[in-house]
Design a protein around this motif. Structure first.
Motif, PDB file in Angstrom:
ATOM      1  N   ALA A  93       9.950   9.426   4.143  1.00 35.45           N
ATOM      2  CA  ALA A  93       9.734   7.984   3.987  1.00 35.45           C
ATOM      3  C   ALA A  93       9.362   7.650   2.548  1.00 35.45           C
ATOM      4  CB  ALA A  93       8.651   7.503   4.940  1.00 35.45           C
ATOM      5  N   LEU A  94       8.507   8.476   1.939  1.00 34.75           N
ATOM      6  CA  LEU A  94       8.135   8.265   0.542  1.00 34.75           C
ATOM      7  C   LEU A  94       9.345   8.427  -0.362  1.00 34.75           C
ATOM      8  CD1 LEU A  94       6.004   7.813  -1.634  1.00 34.75           C
ATOM      9  CD2 LEU A  94       5.509  10.274  -1.569  1.00 34.75           C
ATOM     10  N   ALA A  95      10.153   9.452  -0.102  1.00 38.05           N
ATOM     11  CA  ALA A  95      11.362   9.686  -0.908  1.00 38.05           C
ATOM     12  C   ALA A  95      12.357   8.546  -0.753  1.00 38.05           C
ATOM     13  CB  ALA A  95      11.997  11.014  -0.507  1.00 38.05           C
ATOM     14  N   VAL A  96      12.450   7.983   0.440  1.00 32.55           N
ATOM     15  CA  VAL A  96      13.345   6.851   0.679  1.00 32.55           C
ATOM     16  C   VAL A  96      12.898   5.640  -0.140  1.00 32.55           C
ATOM     17  CG1 VAL A  96      14.006   5.108   2.400  1.00 32.55           C
ATOM     18  CG2 VAL A  96      14.171   7.543   2.954  1.00 32.55           C
ATOM     19  N   ARG A  97      11.594   5.361  -0.145  1.00 34.42           N
ATOM     20  CA  ARG A  97      11.083   4.231  -0.916  1.00 34.42           C
ATOM     21  C   ARG A  97      11.373   4.412  -2.406  1.00 34.42           C
ATOM     22  NH1 ARG A  97       5.715   5.168   2.395  1.00 34.42           N
ATOM     23  NH2 ARG A  97       6.358   4.235   4.384  1.00 34.42           N
ATOM     24  N   GLU A  98      11.167   5.619  -2.896  1.00 35.07           N
ATOM     25  CA  GLU A  98      11.420   5.890  -4.308  1.00 35.07           C
ATOM     26  C   GLU A  98      12.907   5.735  -4.630  1.00 35.07           C
ATOM     27  OE1 GLU A  98       9.838   9.803  -4.702  1.00 35.07           O
ATOM     28  OE2 GLU A  98       7.771   9.116  -5.042  1.00 35.07           O
ATOM     29  N   ARG A  99      13.749   6.204  -3.718  1.00 33.83           N
ATOM     30  CA  ARG A  99      15.189   6.107  -3.956  1.00 33.83           C
ATOM     31  C   ARG A  99      15.662   4.653  -3.947  1.00 33.83           C
ATOM     32  NH1 ARG A  99      19.279   9.557  -4.249  1.00 33.83           N
ATOM     33  NH2 ARG A  99      21.364   8.684  -3.886  1.00 33.83           N
ATOM     34  N   LEU A 100      15.136   3.874  -3.025  1.00 35.76           N
ATOM     35  CA  LEU A 100      15.517   2.462  -2.963  1.00 35.76           C
ATOM     36  C   LEU A 100      15.090   1.717  -4.221  1.00 35.76           C
ATOM     37  CD1 LEU A 100      14.679   1.623   0.764  1.00 35.76           C
ATOM     38  CD2 LEU A 100      16.957   1.767  -0.279  1.00 35.76           C
ATOM     39  N   ALA A 101      13.895   2.027  -4.723  1.00 33.39           N
ATOM     40  CA  ALA A 101      13.429   1.388  -5.955  1.00 33.39           C
ATOM     41  C   ALA A 101      14.325   1.759  -7.128  1.00 33.39           C
ATOM     42  CB  ALA A 101      11.987   1.798  -6.232  1.00 33.39           C
TER      43      ALA A 101
END
Length: 204
Positions: A169-177
């Motif tokens: 979930a953290l990696a997804v947020r970083e990727r989306l940003a």
């Protein structure tokens, strides 16, 4: 909730955020294109050409879960149709993944609960083999264990290990940003060919 974040991010983004792990590398067709869903897996491993385990898994199904139906060898046999869908919908399933065929596909496409399948066929299943419920299965070279999180959309499906949900979930947020930033750059006319150094590498 994390499931909503995963569904909104979509299969491709979650798969990339997982380090390109977890993709169910099979052709899955959404009966209602445009659907996006994520949730923990509730699994039925049916006997070959048989759907007795599907009837059993309905008694275990809980709200928000993704119902996963498969057989030892994927084949165009209808494991799931309108009447079973009524039970899954009543139980609150978030979605259904059928690594086989479905029938009554026009009716299934109208449901608020999205369904993905390998095939659409009227070929009937037997009800003679109990099969297994709440067991690990492998679809498209990816193992799915009960409680692992599945993400499904028009691109197919990917699986996130239950133990890795928070880190992914953290990696997804970083990727989306990061993607939002790149999207703004490309919208101003910058080329990825230059930003990624490909032009310099090619000497053009």
């Amino acid at each position: 909730m994390i499931y909503g974040e995963f569904a909104e991010a979509g299969v491709a983004t979650v798969y990339e955020a997982c380090g390109r792990r977890g993709l169910l590398d099979v052709d899955l067709v959404p009966l209602r294109p445009g659907s996006r869903v994520a949730g923990p897996a509730r699994i039925a491993l049916c006997g070959q050409g048989d759907n007795r385990a599907v009837h059993e898994i309905m008694t275990h199904l809980r709200p928000g879960e993704i119902l996963v139906l498969t057989m030892p060898v994927a084949a165009p046999v209808a494991l799931f149709g309108d009447l079973l869908a009524t039970q899954a919908l009543t139980a609150g399933a978030a979605g259904v993944l059928v690594n086989a065929a479905v029938r009554d596909s026009a009716d299934l496409a109208k449901l608020s609960m999205p369904v993905w399948s390998r095939w659409r066929r009227s070929t009937g299943a037997t009800k003679d083999i109990r099969g297994q419920v709440d067991v690990a299965v492998t679809i498209g070279d990816t193992e799915i264990t009960p409680g692992d999180v599945l993400v499904l959309d028009d691109d197919g499906a990917t699986c996130v290990r239950q133990s890795e949900v928070d880190s992914v979930a953290l990696a997804v947020r970083e990727r989306l940003a990061k993607e939002d930033g790149l999207r703004r750059r490309w919208a101003t006319g910058e080329f990825s060919y230059d930003a990624y150094g490909m032009r310099a590498e090619d000497g053009s």
